[in-house]
Scaffold this active site. Structure first.
Site, PDB file in Angstrom:
ATOM      1  N   GLY A  46      11.001 -39.034  29.820  1.00  0.00           N
ATOM      2  CA  GLY A  46      10.356 -38.857  28.590  1.00  0.00           C
ATOM      3  C   GLY A  46      12.012 -37.790  27.936  1.00  0.00           C
ATOM      4  N   ARG A  66      11.925 -46.267  29.603  1.00  0.00           N
ATOM      5  CA  ARG A  66      11.095 -46.711  30.271  1.00  0.00           C
ATOM      6  C   ARG A  66      11.717 -47.734  31.429  1.00  0.00           C
ATOM      7  NH1 ARG A  66       8.742 -41.628  31.227  1.00  0.00           N
ATOM      8  NH2 ARG A  66       7.754 -40.625  29.529  1.00  0.00           N
ATOM      9  N   ASP A  81      12.189 -36.241  37.170  1.00  0.00           N
ATOM     10  CA  ASP A  81      12.770 -36.837  38.078  1.00  0.00           C
ATOM     11  C   ASP A  81      12.224 -38.222  38.819  1.00  0.00           C
ATOM     12  OD1 ASP A  81      10.125 -37.399  38.018  1.00  0.00           O
ATOM     13  OD2 ASP A  81       9.156 -35.604  39.170  1.00  0.00           O
ATOM     14  N   THR A  84      13.935 -31.790  31.071  1.00  0.00           N
ATOM     15  CA  THR A  84      11.950 -31.995  30.244  1.00  0.00           C
ATOM     16  C   THR A  84      12.162 -31.166  30.504  1.00  0.00           C
ATOM     17  OG1 THR A  84      10.038 -33.274  32.075  1.00  0.00           O
ATOM     18  CG2 THR A  84      11.738 -32.522  33.797  1.00  0.00           C
ATOM     19  N   ASP A 117       8.711 -30.117  30.906  1.00  0.00           N
ATOM     20  CA  ASP A 117       7.581 -29.377  32.079  1.00  0.00           C
ATOM     21  C   ASP A 117       8.077 -28.931  33.296  1.00  0.00           C
ATOM     22  OD1 ASP A 117       5.645 -31.276  31.053  1.00  0.00           O
ATOM     23  OD2 ASP A 117       6.028 -33.354  32.590  1.00  0.00           O
ATOM     24  N   ASP A 149       8.830 -29.458  36.078  1.00  0.00           N
ATOM     25  CA  ASP A 149       9.067 -29.800  37.254  1.00  0.00           C
ATOM     26  C   ASP A 149       9.758 -30.472  38.868  1.00  0.00           C
ATOM     27  OD1 ASP A 149       9.041 -32.128  35.807  1.00  0.00           O
ATOM     28  OD2 ASP A 149       7.205 -32.939  36.356  1.00  0.00           O
ATOM     29  N   ARG A 181       1.333 -32.700  33.678  1.00  0.00           N
ATOM     30  CA  ARG A 181       0.315 -33.893  34.911  1.00  0.00           C
ATOM     31  C   ARG A 181       0.404 -32.895  35.767  1.00  0.00           C
ATOM     32  NH1 ARG A 181       1.796 -38.002  31.577  1.00  0.00           N
ATOM     33  NH2 ARG A 181       3.949 -38.189  32.320  1.00  0.00           N
TER      34      ARG A 181
END
Ligand code: ADP
Length: 320
Positions: free
Chosen positions: A11, A72, A103, A125, A127, A129, A171
């Site tokens: 992403g 991807r 990740d 990213t 996120d 995370d 997510r």
């Protein structure tokens, strides 16, 4: 090391361009050539690789997205794909690779490292995370985009005495929801890391209503469920007039904030420094405003990103 490669994968996030710029300029400053690999691992396997000059990364520090594009690439998860990737790197005389991504992208970098090709991961990213760094490139821009939306929605919520349920990205990690929720004065924040349910949300809404509150904002991280479902349950169980806003992909774009541009510049340059010191198989990060690096394999197998639970508790105390 005389020639390195750089790619962006997974992403996209605001600040990836600033990181690419830092990798290219830092390397050229140290008289090392840089090759840009376009479209992530897919481009690596296909050989979509071009030399980058100082000017190639001009006028991109302020742009969202990634000039190297992203993709991807399921083939990268296979032995065949990984061997093709290494073949391309060898063919172009590239001796080390900087991978900017999340990740999933780190898993690709880990696989290449395990096959003997030195990679350094840079956390890109929205996120937030990634294990081993307090902040990822793009997170600050994303929460500022969310807060801009919350502030606007709040105006309408007040005018109409409504409850707004706002769905944000995340997510597995609730960082976007937590930071934006705390900064936006949300009444409730629903995140994957906490067991709060609809009854907690209703109890808080009722407390607010009893003391004359005109509107409420509820932030839902996508990992918990959809805002539409939350709003439906609220309307079934209460008499609150409810509206939904799903922020979606606007969170991934936009010009990076100062914090993201600076973070991306520091982390991108640090990745190059590590490769030049002969250190492959590392991932860079920031902890207490200091640059850190750690074993990429260890990071993915042993470390875990954790939410700041004290901050979550604070958000509850401040939204009584
Ligand atoms: P992100 O990097 O944002 O987490 P993804 O999870 O989609 O995004 O991963 C990006 C890419 O990284 C994948 O399309 C794939 O090419 C590569 N990748 C993901 N998991 C692995 C894996 N286990 N082994 C090798 N490569 C992987």
């Amino acid at each position: 090391m005389k020639r390195i490669g750089v790619l962006t994968s997974g992403g996209d996030s605001p600040g990836m361009n600033a990181a690419v710029r830092a990798v290219v300029r830092k390397a050229i400053f140290h008289e090392v050539e840089v090759y840009g690999i376009y479209h992530g691992y897919e481009g690596l396997i296909k050989g979509d690789i071009k030399k980058l000059e100082i000017g190639s990364v001009g006028d991109i520090i302020h742009r969202g997205g990634t000039m190297l594009f992203s993709a991807r690439c399921p083939e990268m998860k296979t032995e065949e794909g990984q061997l093709k990737a290494i073949e391309q790197l060898n063919k172009h005389g590239i001796e080390g690779l900087v991978v900017i991504g999340g990740d999933g992208s780190y898993m690709g970098a880990k696989a290449l490292t395990e096959r003997g090709f030195p990679c350094v991961g840079v956390p890109g990213t929205i996120d937030n995370d990634i294990p081993g760094t307090e902040f990822t490139i793009g997170f600050d821009t994303a929460i500022n985009t969310v807060i801009d939306a919350i502030d606007k929605i709040r105006d309408t919520a007040t005018s109409h005495k409504r409850t707004y349920v706002i769905e944000v990205m995340g997510r597995d990690a609730g960082d976007i929801a937590l930071w934006a929720g705390l900064a936006g004065g949300a009444e409730s924040i629903l995140i994957p890391e906490s067991a709060d349910d609809i009854n907690d949300v209703i109890a808080r809404l009722k407390r607010g209503q009893d003391r004359g509150k005109k509107h409420s904002i509820i932030i839902v991280a996508e990992g918990v469920g959809s805002a539409v479902e939350v709003a439906k349950k609220l309307e079934e169980l209460t008499d609150f007039e409810t509206r939904v806003s799903v922020l979606g992909y606007i969170q991934r774009g936009g010009s990076p904030t100062v914090a993201d541009r600076v973070l991306a510049s520091r982390l991108g340059a640090q990745a190059v420094s590590l490769l030049l010191e002969g250190k492959g198989g590392r991932a860079v990060g920031i902890e207490q405003n200091r640059l850190v690096d750690y074993d990429i394999i260890e990071a993915l197998t042993q470390k875990k990103h954790t939410l700041d639970h004290q901050m979550f508790d604070l958000s509850k105390e401040l939204s009584i």
